[in-house]
Design a protein around this motif. Structure first.
Motif, mmCIF file in Angstrom:
data_model
loop_
_atom_site.group_PDB
_atom_site.id
_atom_site.type_symbol
_atom_site.label_atom_id
_atom_site.label_comp_id
_atom_site.label_asym_id
_atom_site.label_seq_id
_atom_site.Cartn_x
_atom_site.Cartn_y
_atom_site.Cartn_z
ATOM 1 N N ASN A 35 0.819 -1.221 0.000
ATOM 2 C CA ASN A 35 0.000 0.000 0.000
ATOM 3 C C ASN A 35 0.855 1.275 0.000
ATOM 4 O OD1 ASN A 35 -2.195 -1.733 0.144
ATOM 5 N ND2 ASN A 35 -2.379 -1.547 2.377
ATOM 6 N N GLY A 36 1.923 1.237 -0.797
ATOM 7 C CA GLY A 36 2.758 2.424 -0.922
ATOM 8 C C GLY A 36 3.723 2.633 0.229
ATOM 9 N N LYS A 37 3.683 1.743 1.230
ATOM 10 C CA LYS A 37 4.642 1.873 2.336
ATOM 11 C C LYS A 37 5.704 0.778 2.234
ATOM 12 C CE LYS A 37 4.241 3.011 6.706
ATOM 13 N NZ LYS A 37 3.760 2.876 8.093
ATOM 14 N N THR A 38 6.892 1.091 2.711
ATOM 15 C CA THR A 38 7.990 0.141 2.618
ATOM 16 C C THR A 38 8.284 -0.474 3.991
ATOM 17 O OG1 THR A 38 8.890 1.554 0.901
ATOM 18 C CG2 THR A 38 10.350 -0.152 1.758
ATOM 19 N N GLY A 95 13.484 -12.622 3.493
ATOM 20 C CA GLY A 95 12.137 -12.086 3.323
ATOM 21 C C GLY A 95 11.284 -12.067 4.589
ATOM 22 N N TYR A 96 11.896 -12.354 5.738
ATOM 23 C CA TYR A 96 11.148 -12.287 6.998
ATOM 24 C C TYR A 96 11.074 -10.831 7.463
ATOM 25 C CZ TYR A 96 11.396 -17.364 7.433
ATOM 26 O OH TYR A 96 11.261 -18.706 7.222
ATOM 27 N N LEU A 97 9.879 -10.423 7.854
ATOM 28 C CA LEU A 97 9.658 -9.055 8.322
ATOM 29 C C LEU A 97 10.553 -8.766 9.528
ATOM 30 C CD1 LEU A 97 7.583 -6.811 7.513
ATOM 31 C CD2 LEU A 97 6.164 -7.615 9.408
ATOM 32 N N LEU A 98 11.246 -7.624 9.488
ATOM 33 C CA LEU A 98 12.178 -7.340 10.589
ATOM 34 C C LEU A 98 11.467 -6.802 11.826
ATOM 35 C CD1 LEU A 98 15.451 -5.836 9.056
ATOM 36 C CD2 LEU A 98 15.060 -8.109 10.016
ATOM 37 N N ASN A 99 10.476 -5.967 11.610
ATOM 38 C CA ASN A 99 9.794 -5.393 12.765
ATOM 39 C C ASN A 99 8.396 -5.989 12.930
ATOM 40 O OD1 ASN A 99 8.839 -3.863 14.837
ATOM 41 N ND2 ASN A 99 9.378 -1.888 13.927
ATOM 42 N N LEU A 100 8.337 -6.891 13.880
ATOM 43 C CA LEU A 100 7.120 -7.648 14.182
ATOM 44 C C LEU A 100 5.891 -6.765 14.369
ATOM 45 C CD1 LEU A 100 6.406 -10.618 15.291
ATOM 46 C CD2 LEU A 100 6.895 -9.668 17.512
ATOM 47 N N SER A 101 6.081 -5.607 14.977
ATOM 48 C CA SER A 101 4.933 -4.774 15.348
ATOM 49 C C SER A 101 4.314 -4.066 14.132
ATOM 50 C CB SER A 101 5.346 -3.745 16.395
ATOM 51 O OG SER A 101 6.349 -2.909 15.858
ATOM 52 N N GLU A 102 5.030 -4.065 12.995
ATOM 53 C CA GLU A 102 4.495 -3.428 11.790
ATOM 54 C C GLU A 102 3.441 -4.289 11.091
ATOM 55 O OE1 GLU A 102 8.378 -0.866 10.266
ATOM 56 O OE2 GLU A 102 8.045 -2.869 9.478
ATOM 57 N N TRP A 103 3.394 -5.539 11.455
ATOM 58 C CA TRP A 103 2.559 -6.530 10.750
ATOM 59 C C TRP A 103 1.079 -6.150 10.756
ATOM 60 C CZ3 TRP A 103 -1.510 -9.826 11.842
ATOM 61 C CH2 TRP A 103 -1.696 -10.920 10.974
ATOM 62 N N ASP A 104 0.439 -6.325 9.626
ATOM 63 C CA ASP A 104 -1.032 -6.319 9.597
ATOM 64 C C ASP A 104 -1.479 -7.287 8.498
ATOM 65 O OD1 ASP A 104 -0.854 -5.056 7.113
ATOM 66 O OD2 ASP A 104 -1.090 -3.058 7.973
ATOM 67 N N GLU A 105 -2.775 -7.430 8.324
ATOM 68 C CA GLU A 105 -3.270 -8.449 7.392
ATOM 69 C C GLU A 105 -2.894 -8.153 5.945
ATOM 70 O OE1 GLU A 105 -7.247 -9.764 7.938
ATOM 71 O OE2 GLU A 105 -6.821 -10.487 9.958
ATOM 72 N N ASP A 106 -2.812 -6.869 5.599
ATOM 73 C CA ASP A 106 -2.407 -6.532 4.227
ATOM 74 C C ASP A 106 -0.975 -6.985 3.960
ATOM 75 O OD1 ASP A 106 -4.832 -5.490 3.577
ATOM 76 O OD2 ASP A 106 -4.283 -3.399 4.012
ATOM 77 N N ILE A 107 -0.117 -6.757 4.932
ATOM 78 C CA ILE A 107 1.273 -7.213 4.786
ATOM 79 C C ILE A 107 1.285 -8.735 4.667
ATOM 80 C CG2 ILE A 107 3.516 -7.390 5.946
ATOM 81 C CD1 ILE A 107 2.994 -4.651 7.145
ATOM 82 N N ALA A 108 0.499 -9.396 5.483
ATOM 83 C CA ALA A 108 0.435 -10.861 5.441
ATOM 84 C C ALA A 108 0.031 -11.345 4.055
ATOM 85 C CB ALA A 108 -0.547 -11.363 6.499
ATOM 86 N N LYS A 109 -0.937 -10.643 3.456
ATOM 87 C CA LYS A 109 -1.394 -11.061 2.124
ATOM 88 C C LYS A 109 -0.262 -10.952 1.095
ATOM 89 C CE LYS A 109 -6.191 -9.849 2.976
ATOM 90 N NZ LYS A 109 -7.080 -8.682 2.976
ATOM 91 N N VAL A 110 0.511 -9.867 1.187
ATOM 92 C CA VAL A 110 1.629 -9.691 0.253
ATOM 93 C C VAL A 110 2.706 -10.755 0.505
ATOM 94 C CG1 VAL A 110 3.468 -8.132 -0.488
ATOM 95 C CG2 VAL A 110 1.180 -7.229 -0.023
ATOM 96 N N LEU A 111 2.983 -11.010 1.772
ATOM 97 C CA LEU A 111 3.966 -12.058 2.110
ATOM 98 C C LEU A 111 3.483 -13.413 1.597
ATOM 99 C CD1 LEU A 111 4.804 -10.926 5.747
ATOM 100 C CD2 LEU A 111 6.492 -11.127 3.911
ATOM 101 N N ALA A 112 2.187 -13.671 1.721
ATOM 102 C CA ALA A 112 1.612 -14.941 1.252
ATOM 103 C C ALA A 112 1.732 -15.069 -0.262
ATOM 104 C CB ALA A 112 0.152 -15.044 1.688
ATOM 105 N N GLU A 113 1.485 -13.961 -0.972
ATOM 106 C CA GLU A 113 1.654 -13.982 -2.424
ATOM 107 C C GLU A 113 3.076 -14.382 -2.797
ATOM 108 O OE1 GLU A 113 0.503 -10.256 -4.316
ATOM 109 O OE2 GLU A 113 -1.451 -10.426 -3.321
ATOM 110 N N GLY A 156 4.654 -12.720 10.027
ATOM 111 C CA GLY A 156 5.553 -11.625 10.401
ATOM 112 C C GLY A 156 6.511 -11.979 11.516
ATOM 113 N N LEU A 157 6.691 -13.284 11.768
ATOM 114 C CA LEU A 157 7.582 -13.717 12.840
ATOM 115 C C LEU A 157 8.969 -14.020 12.292
ATOM 116 C CD1 LEU A 157 5.282 -16.258 14.716
ATOM 117 C CD2 LEU A 157 5.361 -13.772 14.917
ATOM 118 N N PRO A 158 9.966 -14.051 13.184
ATOM 119 C CA PRO A 158 11.282 -14.493 12.717
ATOM 120 C C PRO A 158 11.262 -15.988 12.398
ATOM 121 C CG PRO A 158 11.307 -14.074 15.080
ATOM 122 C CD PRO A 158 9.959 -13.664 14.585
ATOM 123 N N LYS A 159 12.307 -16.453 11.744
ATOM 124 C CA LYS A 159 12.421 -17.875 11.433
ATOM 125 C C LYS A 159 12.430 -18.669 12.741
ATOM 126 C CE LYS A 159 15.220 -20.592 8.310
ATOM 127 N NZ LYS A 159 16.438 -20.618 7.523
#
Lengths: 110, 101, 134
Positions: free
Chosen positions: A6-9, A16-34, A102-105
Motif C-alpha cells: 500500500n505504498g509503504k515500505t 524475506g522475513y519481516l524485521l519489525n514484528l509490530s508493523e505486521w497487519d493483514e495486508d502485509i500478510a497477504k503480500v507475504l503470502a503472495e 511476520g515472525l522471525p524464522k
C-alpha cells in the motif's frame, strides 16, 4: 531487503522475513503470502493467527513439531498433524506460516 | 566426574559453587586451569577451601598455567600437577566433564 | 570440548538417547550466555535426547518473574522458559542454596521447577552423559 505494501515500505531480512514484528497487519500478510504462492483461506489465517498468539506468549516461533502439537491441543487432532499443515503451507508450515505471520524464522529450524 | 574451573577464586564465585555442588556429592576430580590455578596456593582463603575438600576429591592443576603465574613454590600439598597430555587423560578417564564457565 | 558436538552427531539416527544437562549460571541480560544457552536447549529438543536444565548461582535470575526489558530495548526472553514444556523439556532443576543466597524461593520463579540441595544437584550431574555449561 524490503517489502512494498500500500505504498509503504517495510524492512525484511535476506530471506524475506519481516524485521519489525509490530508493523505486521493483514495486508502485509497477504503480500507475504503472495510471495510464498500461498492462497490464504480461513484455515491459513487460523494457523497464522495461532502463530502470532504463540509468539506473543512465548517470544519465539515454535519448531514444526511443537507447532503441530500445540495446534492439535487447541484446534483439534484433525488439524494438529503435519499432513494438514503441509497441505496449507507446502514449503514448511513453520517456515512459510511464520513468514506470513511476520515472525522471525523458528528457533530450531535447521 | 571431572570438574574444570578456570576462573580466579578471588574475583569469581565459580570455585565456591563448584565445591558446594561437587563435594557434598562426593567423589570425582577437580582440575584447576588458567586463573583457576590460584585456588591451589597454600595460605590463601581459596587454597584453604580446596584443602578442605581434598579428602573427598582428587585435585589437579595444569602445570603450564601454574608455572606461568609463578606460583609453583606455593602449591598446596596433595594437588597433582598435569601437563596438556595429562589434561586429556583426565577427560578420557572420567565418564563426564563439566567446564564451569 | 568434544563432548558437546560428539554426543549429538554420533547419536543422530542411531536411536541412542543420552542424558544432556545444560547448566545455567549467568544472569539474563548482563551477558549473552543465558539467551544463547536457551536457544541451544530449544534446538537440542529436535534430537530426541533426554534433556534437562539446571539453574545455579546467578542463573536462577533467568527464571525470576516480572522481567520488563522494554526500556533496555532488548528482547525479554523470560516467557520462552514457559515454552519449554511444549518442547518436552520438563526437567528444570534449581539449586536451593543459590535461591536462598539471593533471597528467592520457588514462588518467585515463572515456571514450575524442582528445587534441589547442592548435594542432590551434584549427584544428578554425575548421572549425566553430557554436561554443558552456559
Amino acid at each position: 531487503m524490503a517489502l512494498e505494501v500500500n505504498g509503504k515500505t517495510y524492512e525484511t531480512d535476506e530471506e524475506g522475513y519481516l524485521l519489525n514484528l509490530s508493523e505486521w497487519d493483514e495486508d502485509i500478510a497477504k503480500v507475504l503470502a503472495e510471495g510464498e504462492k500461498v492462497d490464504m483461506t480461513e484455515n491459513h489465517w487460523e494457523v497464522v493467527n495461532f502463530l502470532r498468539e504463540y509468539y506473543n506468549d512465548y517470544q519465539i516461533a515454535p519448531a514444526v513439531r511443537v507447532l503441530t502439537k500445540a495446534i492439535g491441543k487447541k484446534l483439534g487432532a484433525e488439524k494438529g498433524n503435519s499432513k494438514y499443515l503441509y497441505e496449507l503451507f507446502p514449503y514448511g508450515p513453520a517456515k512459510q506460516a511464520c513468514k506470513i505471520a511476520g515472525l522471525p524464522k523458528p528457533t530450531g529450524c535447521i | 566426574m571431572l570438574h574444570i574451573v578456570n576462573k580466579s577464586p578471588f574475583e569469581n564465585t565459580t570455585l565456591a559453587s563448584c565445591l558446594r555442588v561437587v563435594c557434598k556429592g562426593g567423589g570425582g576430580a577437580l582440575l584447576l586451569i588458567e586463573d583457576g590455578v590460584y585456588a591451589a596456593t597454600k595460605n590463601s582463603v581459596a587454597g584453604n577451601a580446596v584443602h578442605d575438600v581434598m579428602g573427598d576429591i582428587q585435585v589437579y592443576a595444569l602445570w603450564p598455567d601454574v608455572e606461568a603465574r609463578g606460583i609453583q613454590d606455593r602449591v598446596l600439598e596433595g594437588v597433582k600437577m598435569v601437563d596438556y597430555g595429562g589434561f586429556v587423560d583426565l577427560v578420557v578417564e572420567h565418564s563426564n566433564v563439566q567446564s564451569w564457565l | 570440548m568434544n563432548e558437546t558436538t560428539g554426543g549429538i552427531e554420533d547419536d543422530e539416527g542411531s536411536g541412542i538417547v543420552k542424558k544432556f544437562m545444560f547448566v545455567n549460571r549467568k544472569a539474563p541480560y548482563g551477558t549473552i550466555y543465558a539467551l544463547e544457552g536457551l536457544e541451544v536447549v530449544l534446538i537440542s529438543a529436535a534430537f530426541d535426547q533426554d534433556v534437562s536444565m539446571a539453574f545455579l548461582d546467578d542463573g536462577v535470575y533467568q527464571l525470576v518473574k516480572g522481567q520488563h526489558t522494554k526500556a533496555l530495548a532488548v528482547k525479554n526472553f523470560s516467557p520462552t522458559y514457559r515454552a519449554l514444556e511444549g518442547y518436552d523439556i520438563e526437567k528444570l532443576y534449581v539449586e536451593r542454596e543459590s535461591l536462598e543466597m539471593r533471597g528467592l524461593n520457588a514462588d518467585d520463579l515463572l515456571v514450575p521447577v524442582e528445587v534441589l540441595s547442592s548435594a542432590a544437584m551434584g549427584d544428578l550431574m554425575k548421572t549425566q552423559d553430557v554436561v554443558i555449561g552456559f
